[in-house]
Design an enzyme around this catalytic site. Structure first.
Site, PDB file in Angstrom:
ATOM      1  N   HIS A   1      13.991   3.472  11.265  1.00  0.00           N
ATOM      2  CA  HIS A   1      14.366   2.958  12.558  1.00  0.00           C
ATOM      3  C   HIS A   1      15.969   2.352  12.819  1.00  0.00           C
ATOM      4  O   HIS A   1      16.601   2.411  11.777  1.00  0.00           O
ATOM      5  CB  HIS A   1      13.597   1.428  12.736  1.00  0.00           C
ATOM      6  CG  HIS A   1      12.180   1.531  12.551  1.00  0.00           C
ATOM      7  ND1 HIS A   1      11.319   0.687  12.115  1.00  0.00           N
ATOM      8  CD2 HIS A   1      11.307   2.506  13.394  1.00  0.00           C
ATOM      9  CE1 HIS A   1      10.066   1.013  12.423  1.00  0.00           C
ATOM     10  NE2 HIS A   1      10.203   2.065  13.044  1.00  0.00           N
TER      11      HIS A   1
ATOM     12  N   ALA B   1      11.626   1.588   0.800  1.00  0.00           N
ATOM     13  CA  ALA B   1      11.106   0.435  -0.205  1.00  0.00           C
ATOM     14  C   ALA B   1       9.537   0.079   0.048  1.00  0.00           C
ATOM     15  O   ALA B   1       9.137  -0.060  -1.154  1.00  0.00           O
ATOM     16  CB  ALA B   1      11.730  -0.918   0.557  1.00  0.00           C
ATOM     17  N   SER B   2       9.105   0.609   1.023  1.00  0.00           N
ATOM     18  CA  SER B   2       7.516   0.486   1.166  1.00  0.00           C
ATOM     19  C   SER B   2       6.922   1.648  -0.093  1.00  0.00           C
ATOM     20  O   SER B   2       5.992   1.079  -0.802  1.00  0.00           O
ATOM     21  CB  SER B   2       7.079   0.821   2.647  1.00  0.00           C
ATOM     22  OG  SER B   2       5.864   1.282   2.561  1.00  0.00           O
TER      23      SER B   2
ATOM     24  N   ALA C   1       0.706  -1.142   0.078  1.00  0.00           N
ATOM     25  CA  ALA C   1       0.185  -0.238   0.080  1.00  0.00           C
ATOM     26  C   ALA C   1       0.779   1.177   0.176  1.00  0.00           C
ATOM     27  O   ALA C   1       0.140   2.411  -0.178  1.00  0.00           O
ATOM     28  CB  ALA C   1      -0.859  -0.005   1.304  1.00  0.00           C
ATOM     29  N   GLY C   2       2.088   1.208   0.270  1.00  0.00           N
ATOM     30  CA  GLY C   2       3.100   2.254   0.333  1.00  0.00           C
ATOM     31  C   GLY C   2       2.715   3.368   1.274  1.00  0.00           C
ATOM     32  O   GLY C   2       2.502   4.446   1.069  1.00  0.00           O
ATOM     33  N   LEU C   3       2.336   2.610   2.505  1.00  0.00           N
ATOM     34  CA  LEU C   3       1.873   3.670   3.536  1.00  0.00           C
ATOM     35  C   LEU C   3       2.843   4.178   4.591  1.00  0.00           C
ATOM     36  O   LEU C   3       2.695   5.060   5.327  1.00  0.00           O
ATOM     37  CB  LEU C   3       0.925   2.861   4.580  1.00  0.00           C
ATOM     38  CG  LEU C   3      -0.383   2.220   3.840  1.00  0.00           C
ATOM     39  CD1 LEU C   3      -1.224   1.198   4.728  1.00  0.00           C
ATOM     40  CD2 LEU C   3      -1.393   3.423   3.419  1.00  0.00           C
TER      41      LEU C   3
ATOM     42  N   CYS D   1      13.202  -7.130  11.193  1.00  0.00           N
ATOM     43  CA  CYS D   1      11.830  -6.504  11.535  1.00  0.00           C
ATOM     44  C   CYS D   1      10.873  -7.616  11.930  1.00  0.00           C
ATOM     45  O   CYS D   1      10.057  -7.619  12.426  1.00  0.00           O
ATOM     46  CB  CYS D   1      11.544  -5.962  10.124  1.00  0.00           C
ATOM     47  SG  CYS D   1      12.293  -4.193   9.689  1.00  0.00           S
TER      48      CYS D   1
ATOM     49  N   HIS E   1      -1.628   3.288   9.949  1.00  0.00           N
ATOM     50  CA  HIS E   1      -2.041   1.720   9.769  1.00  0.00           C
ATOM     51  C   HIS E   1      -1.423   1.187  11.022  1.00  0.00           C
ATOM     52  O   HIS E   1      -1.943  -0.062  11.237  1.00  0.00           O
ATOM     53  CB  HIS E   1      -1.432   1.406   8.690  1.00  0.00           C
ATOM     54  CG  HIS E   1       0.034   1.328   8.299  1.00  0.00           C
ATOM     55  ND1 HIS E   1       0.309   2.442   8.129  1.00  0.00           N
ATOM     56  CD2 HIS E   1       0.966   0.454   8.071  1.00  0.00           C
ATOM     57  CE1 HIS E   1       1.944   2.481   7.914  1.00  0.00           C
ATOM     58  NE2 HIS E   1       2.045   1.227   8.148  1.00  0.00           N
TER      59      HIS E   1
ATOM     60  N   GLU F   1       8.417   3.172  18.837  1.00  0.00           N
ATOM     61  CA  GLU F   1       8.506   2.116  17.836  1.00  0.00           C
ATOM     62  C   GLU F   1       8.825   0.900  18.226  1.00  0.00           C
ATOM     63  O   GLU F   1       9.298  -0.138  17.350  1.00  0.00           O
ATOM     64  CB  GLU F   1       8.892   2.820  16.633  1.00  0.00           C
ATOM     65  CG  GLU F   1       8.602   3.983  15.948  1.00  0.00           C
ATOM     66  CD  GLU F   1       7.308   3.797  14.988  1.00  0.00           C
ATOM     67  OE1 GLU F   1       7.604   2.856  14.280  1.00  0.00           O
ATOM     68  OE2 GLU F   1       6.425   4.557  15.014  1.00  0.00           O
TER      69      GLU F   1
END
Length: 446
Positions: free
Chosen positions: A250, A27-28, A19-21, A369, A137, A174
């Site tokens: 991160h 990368a997202s 979704a590229g959120l 991750c 999200h 996070e």
């Protein structure tokens, strides 16, 4: 008494999609709107878990979140039955629909911060779910994350659970993606490094200008207080704002530690050399191996592209370690050469194992991750929900479960289909029975 570090990996959920959120995650953003393969993603993650189990490590499994989160859509004004909610939000608020379907809980390094009993004031293992306020999200995760952790680590004699921090960016947290523990062995009190991007209270402190600093100093300090850490067991370090602006969202994208090894890029921390000296001073007389990668060996951009530092470092034998790396590292000439040289040097790292986790990598998450590290002694390990610890039987059962319930392709238009909700809830209900988690999901509690 024996001591272990157990990796609890998140099962990739049935709604894994691109979704590229995640603004700030290169990368997202670059893979947004591509078709995903939830079945392949889940199997890639499960294969990595099985490989670590076969190396002799204890490996746990954490359940995914319930998705879509229809409550999110109702809270922002959409009404009607499930089908109407999906159609309305797809037409009027597609970003919210995508957020409600996000499978980002697969990256359990963000699920929580964990402090082992050797470090804490009351001698229990402490868990604080991350509030993840910086991204819509992910901000909807912590309630169910807490349910899952309590179902896995249920015995109050050994485990203590805290509510996530206040849901405001002042306490933006996070989780373990910005937390590394150094120790001489897993059972001895260690030094927990909390790496933050900015101070919410000090506006004069240098901060990134392009991408957000998701972890605040105040959040890190609050988690340390909740866990009963003191000045000997907690240290706070600022991440280099310049690398955050390059896409290092991160700390685990630019540094990773295990026992007495800290593996990091020379640009990882603000005032890096000073901070390394401070770490050694806090750590005491025990030997620490600082493995610094300089710009000439691997650039920051190549480290981000390959996820060199989003690898796992595992202990395979006393004094020996291995790196669990994505195949993207193998495909990068500079990173592959670096790792080939690293295993010949005078450090504990003697092996590199490559794994294909490209479905996760394409969405911005590598091997580190996908796992939450929990240091346990043998009594604490026996108190864990044993149905969540991977073995041959559970591996085969979960593979069959994935084959039965997961689609092999998912695009935005598929998210309009109310049948997907039924598929997901059926799968998760069965999973809670396999892992014996009880009613952890909202649809089970309704």
């Amino acid at each position: 008494m024996k001591h272990f570090e157990v990796n609890f990996d998140g099962l990739v959920g049935p709604t894994h999609n691109y979704a590229g959120l995640s603004f700030g995650n290169v990368a997202s953003l670059s893979n947004a709107q591509n078709a995903s393969n939830p079945q392949q993603a889940a199997k890639q993650g499960l294969l990595k878990m099985k490989a670590l189990h076969d190396l002799g490590l204890y490996q746990g499994v954490l359940a995914p979140q319930q998705r879509p989160d229809l409550n999110l859509l109702r809270r922002i004004g959409f009404t009607g039955n499930d089908s109407q909610l999906l159609q309305q939000s797809a037409a009027k608020a597609p970003d919210a629909l995508l957020a409600s379907y996000s499978a980002s809980s697969m990256w359990t390094a963000n699920a929580a911060t964990v402090s082992p009993s050797a470090d804490t004031g009351n001698g229990k293992v402490h868990f604080t779910p991350a509030n993840l306020t910086n991204k819509l999200h992910r901000s909807i995760e912590p309630g169910v994350t807490g349910n899952i952790l309590k179902a896995v680590f249920a015995n109050p004699k050994y485990f203590e659970h805290h509510q996530h921090l206040p849901e405001n960016d002042y306490y933006g947290d996070e989780g373990a993606a910005n937390h590394t523990r150094l120790c001489s062995n897993y059972g001895k009190a260690g030094l927990e490094l909390f790496v933050y991007g900015r101070s919410a209270a000090n506006s004069q402190q240098v901060a990134p200008s392009k991408f957000p600093a998701r972890q605040t100093l105040e959040a890190s300090q609050a988690v340390a207080r909740l866990h009963g850490l003191d000045n000997d067991t907690a240290m706070f370090i600022q991440q280099n704002p310049a690398v955050i602006d390059q896409g290092v969202f991160h700390n685990d994208v630019i540094a990773v530690g295990n026992q007495n090894v800290l593996f990091y890029h020379q640009q990882a921390f603000l005032n890096s050399q000073q901070e390394i000296q401070r770490i050694q001073h806090h750590f005491g007389e025990d030997k620490l191996h600082f493995i610094e990668v300089n710009d000439q060996e691997v650039s920051v951009s190549e480290a981000i592209k390959s996820y060199l530092f989003n690898t796992q470092i595992i202990t395979t034998a006393p004094g020996e370690m291995a790196i669990i790396a994505p195949t993207n590292c193998q495909e990068s000439d500079s990173v592959r050469r670096y790792l080939e040289n690293l295993v010949t040097r005078n450090t504990p790292i003697k092996q590199v194992h490559y794994f294909d986790v490209k479905q996760s990598m394409s969405n911005g998450g590598g091997p580190a991750c996908l796992r939450l590290r929990v240091a346990l002694n043998d009594m604490e390990l026996a108190a864990v929900n044993q149905h969540t610890l991977l073995n041959e039987q559970l591996f085969n059962t979960l593979n069959c479960w994935i084959d039965k319930h997961y689609r092999d392709s998912l695009r935005f238009d598929d998210l309009r289909d109310p049948q997907l909700i039924t598929e997901v809830n059926t799968a998760l209900d069965e999973l809670t029975q396999i892992l014996q988690l009880g009613s952890i999901y909202p649809f089970q509690q309704a």
